[in-house]
Design a protein around this motif. Sequence first.
Motif, mmCIF file in Angstrom:
data_model
loop_
_atom_site.group_PDB
_atom_site.id
_atom_site.type_symbol
_atom_site.label_atom_id
_atom_site.label_comp_id
_atom_site.label_asym_id
_atom_site.label_seq_id
_atom_site.Cartn_x
_atom_site.Cartn_y
_atom_site.Cartn_z
ATOM 1 N N PHE A 61 11.515 -1.682 17.354
ATOM 2 C CA PHE A 61 11.310 -0.317 17.821
ATOM 3 C C PHE A 61 12.055 0.707 16.967
ATOM 4 N N GLN A 62 13.174 0.321 16.397
ATOM 5 C CA GLN A 62 13.912 1.236 15.523
ATOM 6 C C GLN A 62 13.073 1.561 14.281
ATOM 7 N N ALA A 63 12.490 0.548 13.665
ATOM 8 C CA ALA A 63 11.632 0.773 12.498
ATOM 9 C C ALA A 63 10.384 1.560 12.896
ATOM 10 N N ALA A 64 9.848 1.273 14.080
ATOM 11 C CA ALA A 64 8.656 1.974 14.554
ATOM 12 C C ALA A 64 8.935 3.462 14.748
ATOM 13 N N VAL A 65 10.115 3.790 15.266
ATOM 14 C CA VAL A 65 10.498 5.198 15.444
ATOM 15 C C VAL A 65 10.540 5.893 14.086
ATOM 16 N N ALA A 66 11.112 5.234 13.082
ATOM 17 C CA ALA A 66 11.187 5.814 11.739
ATOM 18 C C ALA A 66 9.783 6.018 11.157
ATOM 19 N N THR A 67 8.909 5.049 11.361
ATOM 20 C CA THR A 67 7.534 5.169 10.858
ATOM 21 C C THR A 67 6.807 6.289 11.582
ATOM 22 N N LEU A 68 7.010 6.402 12.883
ATOM 23 C CA LEU A 68 6.373 7.459 13.662
ATOM 24 C C LEU A 68 6.842 8.833 13.184
ATOM 25 N N LYS A 69 8.124 8.964 12.890
ATOM 26 C CA LYS A 69 8.641 10.235 12.370
ATOM 27 C C LYS A 69 8.012 10.569 11.018
ATOM 28 N N LYS A 70 7.814 9.547 10.196
ATOM 29 C CA LYS A 70 7.184 9.763 8.894
ATOM 30 C C LYS A 70 5.739 10.238 9.080
ATOM 31 N N SER A 101 0.833 -1.200 0.000
ATOM 32 C CA SER A 101 0.000 0.000 0.000
ATOM 33 C C SER A 101 0.873 1.256 0.000
ATOM 34 N N LEU A 102 1.908 1.246 0.815
ATOM 35 C CA LEU A 102 2.790 2.419 0.904
ATOM 36 C C LEU A 102 3.645 2.586 -0.350
ATOM 37 N N ALA A 103 3.852 1.522 -1.106
ATOM 38 C CA ALA A 103 4.566 1.647 -2.380
ATOM 39 C C ALA A 103 3.715 2.434 -3.383
ATOM 40 N N ILE A 104 2.402 2.311 -3.264
ATOM 41 C CA ILE A 104 1.491 3.052 -4.143
ATOM 42 C C ILE A 104 1.360 4.499 -3.663
ATOM 43 N N ASP A 105 1.203 4.682 -2.347
ATOM 44 C CA ASP A 105 1.087 6.026 -1.758
ATOM 45 C C ASP A 105 1.841 6.048 -0.428
ATOM 46 N N PRO A 106 3.069 6.573 -0.432
ATOM 47 C CA PRO A 106 3.879 6.587 0.789
ATOM 48 C C PRO A 106 3.286 7.411 1.937
ATOM 49 N N LYS A 107 2.245 8.199 1.646
ATOM 50 C CA LYS A 107 1.642 9.038 2.682
ATOM 51 C C LYS A 107 0.276 8.516 3.128
ATOM 52 N N HIS A 108 -0.048 7.284 2.786
ATOM 53 C CA HIS A 108 -1.352 6.725 3.165
ATOM 54 C C HIS A 108 -1.355 6.454 4.670
ATOM 55 N N MET A 109 -2.044 7.311 5.388
ATOM 56 C CA MET A 109 -1.987 7.301 6.848
ATOM 57 C C MET A 109 -2.504 6.002 7.482
ATOM 58 N N PRO A 110 -3.615 5.412 7.025
ATOM 59 C CA PRO A 110 -4.039 4.151 7.648
ATOM 60 C C PRO A 110 -2.980 3.045 7.513
ATOM 61 N N SER A 111 -2.284 3.006 6.374
ATOM 62 C CA SER A 111 -1.229 1.998 6.195
ATOM 63 C C SER A 111 -0.043 2.293 7.102
ATOM 64 N N LEU A 112 0.336 3.564 7.201
ATOM 65 C CA LEU A 112 1.444 3.927 8.087
ATOM 66 C C LEU A 112 1.089 3.609 9.541
ATOM 67 N N HIS A 113 -0.113 3.944 9.930
ATOM 68 C CA HIS A 113 -0.568 3.696 11.299
ATOM 69 C C HIS A 113 -0.511 2.195 11.606
ATOM 70 N N SER A 114 -1.059 1.391 10.693
ATOM 71 C CA SER A 114 -1.071 -0.061 10.903
ATOM 72 C C SER A 114 0.334 -0.641 10.877
ATOM 73 N N LEU A 115 1.176 -0.127 9.987
ATOM 74 C CA LEU A 115 2.572 -0.572 9.925
ATOM 75 C C LEU A 115 3.268 -0.286 11.257
ATOM 76 N N PHE A 116 3.058 0.906 11.791
ATOM 77 C CA PHE A 116 3.649 1.265 13.080
ATOM 78 C C PHE A 116 3.205 0.282 14.166
ATOM 79 N N LEU A 117 1.903 0.012 14.232
ATOM 80 C CA LEU A 117 1.402 -0.915 15.251
ATOM 81 C C LEU A 117 2.014 -2.304 15.091
ATOM 82 N N LEU A 118 2.148 -2.750 13.854
ATOM 83 C CA LEU A 118 2.756 -4.055 13.600
ATOM 84 C C LEU A 118 4.219 -4.065 14.032
ATOM 85 N N GLN A 119 4.918 -2.977 13.744
ATOM 86 C CA GLN A 119 6.328 -2.904 14.132
ATOM 87 C C GLN A 119 6.489 -2.938 15.646
ATOM 88 N N VAL A 120 5.587 -2.272 16.364
ATOM 89 C CA VAL A 120 5.681 -2.225 17.826
ATOM 90 C C VAL A 120 5.149 -3.513 18.452
#
Length: 190
Positions: free
Chosen positions: A155-164, A130-149
Amino acid sequence: MFSSRNIHFGILGIILGAASGYIFAFYQVQTSVVVPAAASGTKPPNHPAVNNDEILALFKTALARNPNQPELMTRYGNFLAGIGRYSEAVEWFQKVLVIQPKDLDLRTDLGTAYWNMGQIEKAMAEYQGSLAIDPKHMPSLHSLFLLQVQGRHDFQAAVATLKKIEGIDPKYQPLAELKKLLEDSKPRVR
């Protein structure tokens, strides 16, 4: 005007509308915390007295009449996910993606269904797709962050996603909750 057919369609509309509202509310809550679906036992005020089997039957009837209607198929998939039938939900989400391959919200829902089935890598692939199609798609970023945590404890990847997320929308409403979740989830150094 008030034939039995019209009355049945009216009742079907009321039940599907109530079920859709219930499902929408469920997914609004689910975007903040991913937990396995469970029957809460509480219904919204004025909710019709129907059970899941009746709603499933109504969906099947509607799908028999409109077998390739993406919105109906998506609602059915979301209903199945909402009652914990994730493998069936995945099948319906995949059918809709054949028709609408760039539906980012649907890809996010598919990823969440995979996650709830314990298939973390497939969930990750859907969020990243999903993020490859739209890197700013907030529901995908939000879900990705939750999955990372919660799923990977990365946690390193989660921090990067949170910053994004923060860079895209510093006023994103769940941002404070996400920061707290990250802080509470990190292992403590003693």
